[in-house]
Write a protein that holds these residues in place. Structure first.
Motif, mmCIF file in Angstrom:
data_model
loop_
_atom_site.group_PDB
_atom_site.id
_atom_site.type_symbol
_atom_site.label_atom_id
_atom_site.label_comp_id
_atom_site.label_asym_id
_atom_site.label_seq_id
_atom_site.Cartn_x
_atom_site.Cartn_y
_atom_site.Cartn_z
ATOM 1 N N UNK A 56 0.300 -1.120 -0.287
ATOM 2 C CA UNK A 56 -0.090 -0.106 -0.029
ATOM 3 C C UNK A 56 0.587 1.398 0.160
ATOM 4 N N UNK A 57 0.460 2.227 -0.513
ATOM 5 C CA UNK A 57 1.442 3.567 -0.864
ATOM 6 C C UNK A 57 1.068 4.580 -0.825
ATOM 7 N N UNK A 58 1.449 5.561 -0.275
ATOM 8 C CA UNK A 58 1.463 7.015 0.179
ATOM 9 C C UNK A 58 1.895 7.821 -0.541
ATOM 10 N N UNK A 59 1.408 8.897 -0.720
ATOM 11 C CA UNK A 59 1.816 10.062 -1.432
ATOM 12 C C UNK A 59 2.086 11.768 -0.119
ATOM 13 N N UNK A 60 2.487 12.454 0.260
ATOM 14 C CA UNK A 60 2.238 13.177 0.758
ATOM 15 C C UNK A 60 3.350 13.970 1.700
ATOM 16 N N UNK A 61 3.405 15.629 1.725
ATOM 17 C CA UNK A 61 4.665 16.207 2.087
ATOM 18 C C UNK A 61 5.384 15.497 3.227
ATOM 19 N N UNK A 77 -7.361 15.084 3.127
ATOM 20 C CA UNK A 77 -6.323 14.395 3.334
ATOM 21 C C UNK A 77 -5.400 14.742 2.607
ATOM 22 N N UNK A 78 -4.569 15.411 3.764
ATOM 23 C CA UNK A 78 -2.585 15.992 2.538
ATOM 24 C C UNK A 78 -2.135 14.786 2.144
ATOM 25 N N UNK A 79 -2.540 13.430 3.029
ATOM 26 C CA UNK A 79 -2.237 12.094 2.087
ATOM 27 C C UNK A 79 -2.967 11.099 1.760
ATOM 28 N N UNK A 216 11.123 25.841 -0.633
ATOM 29 C CA UNK A 216 10.335 25.023 -1.612
ATOM 30 C C UNK A 216 10.626 23.156 -0.908
ATOM 31 N N UNK A 217 9.296 22.347 -0.881
ATOM 32 C CA UNK A 217 9.080 20.771 -0.255
ATOM 33 C C UNK A 217 9.631 20.337 -1.308
ATOM 34 N N UNK A 218 9.892 18.876 -0.699
ATOM 35 C CA UNK A 218 9.951 18.156 -1.625
ATOM 36 C C UNK A 218 8.524 17.130 -1.385
ATOM 37 N N UNK A 219 8.863 15.920 -1.817
ATOM 38 C CA UNK A 219 7.125 14.900 -1.760
ATOM 39 C C UNK A 219 8.119 13.770 -1.349
ATOM 40 N N UNK A 220 7.112 12.546 0.098
ATOM 41 C CA UNK A 220 8.176 11.790 0.306
ATOM 42 C C UNK A 220 6.610 10.551 -0.235
#
Length: 224
Positions: A56-61, A77-79, A216-220
């Motif tokens: 299960x994969x999640x994306x967010x700052x 949700x931000x995720x 700037x912010x990347x993503x995890x």
């Protein structure tokens, strides 16, 4: 580890190698990390993110994963769950759509990046400062979010801000730390009550961006 996770591992690692590690083609843009939900130590973390199938994969700052959570019926949700990542190509396509990029699995380093590191390279220096700004901003967000400013931590935090003001490699982080240091006694006097005071000053401090609004912010990408 489940069979599905073992089968997916080569796809995930193929994408991860583009962004992570010493030989990354696009370093510092996206961080991919994985959590083994079969390990007892990760049970609470996996429960917080309602992991119901594997992988299960999640994306967010980055800051959203710190103390964050995810639920299937959560409207806002931000995720986000990455729902189309069965292969390396699909995962990278999903990332490209989110970042408006055109990364490819066959991307290679530019010739000058394959040479030995040169500390006088302006691009390399700028990238290093970017990383330090990112880390400083996230660390400060964690301090505020978890209300770590308490009477017993007041003195060490002042010393920390003094160090940032004097020695941080980023000018905007030095400026932000200095501004907070100047106002620190007003925000957190020696006799302040940590919980009450931080709630009272929430609007002033919680929104304070120590390295400026333009950091700037990347993503995890987190794989469970």
């Amino acid at each position: 580890r489940c069979p599905a996770c073992r089968n997916y591992k080569p796809h995930y690692e193929k994408v991860a190698r583009l962004f992570n590690g010493a030989d990354a083609v696009h370093p510092g843009i996206i961080l991919l990390t994985r959590v083994d939900c079969a390990l007892k130590i990760n049970t609470k973390l996996c429960d917080k993110f309602s992991v119901g199938h594997y992988p299960m994969l999640f994306w967010g700052a980055p800051p959203k994963f710190v103390g964050g959570s995810w639920e299937p019926k959560q409207e806002k949700s931000d995720i986000h769950v990455i729902d189309d990542a069965r292969t390396a190509d699909r995962l990278l396509n999903w990332i490209n759509k989110q970042t408006s990029s055109s990364f490819g699995l066959d991307d290679q380093k530019f010739q000058n990046e394959q040479l030995s590191s040169n500390v006088s390279d302006p691009e390399q220096i700028a990238r290093a400062i970017y990383d330090v700004e990112e880390a400083t901003s996230i660390a400060f967000d964690i301090i505020l979010e978890h209300k770590m400013i308490k009477p017993e931590t007041r003195a060490p935090l002042i010393k920390f801000l003094q160090l940032l003001t004097a020695h941080h490699p980023s000018r905007r982080c030095r400026k932000g730390a200095g501004e907070l240091l100047v106002s620190f006694d007003d925000l957190y006097p020696t006799d302040f009550s940590s919980s009450q005071k931080q709630d009272d000053d929430k609007s002033q401090v919680t929104n304070f961006q120590i390295c400026g609004k333009e950091v700037p912010r990347g993503y995890w990408v987190g794989a469970q």
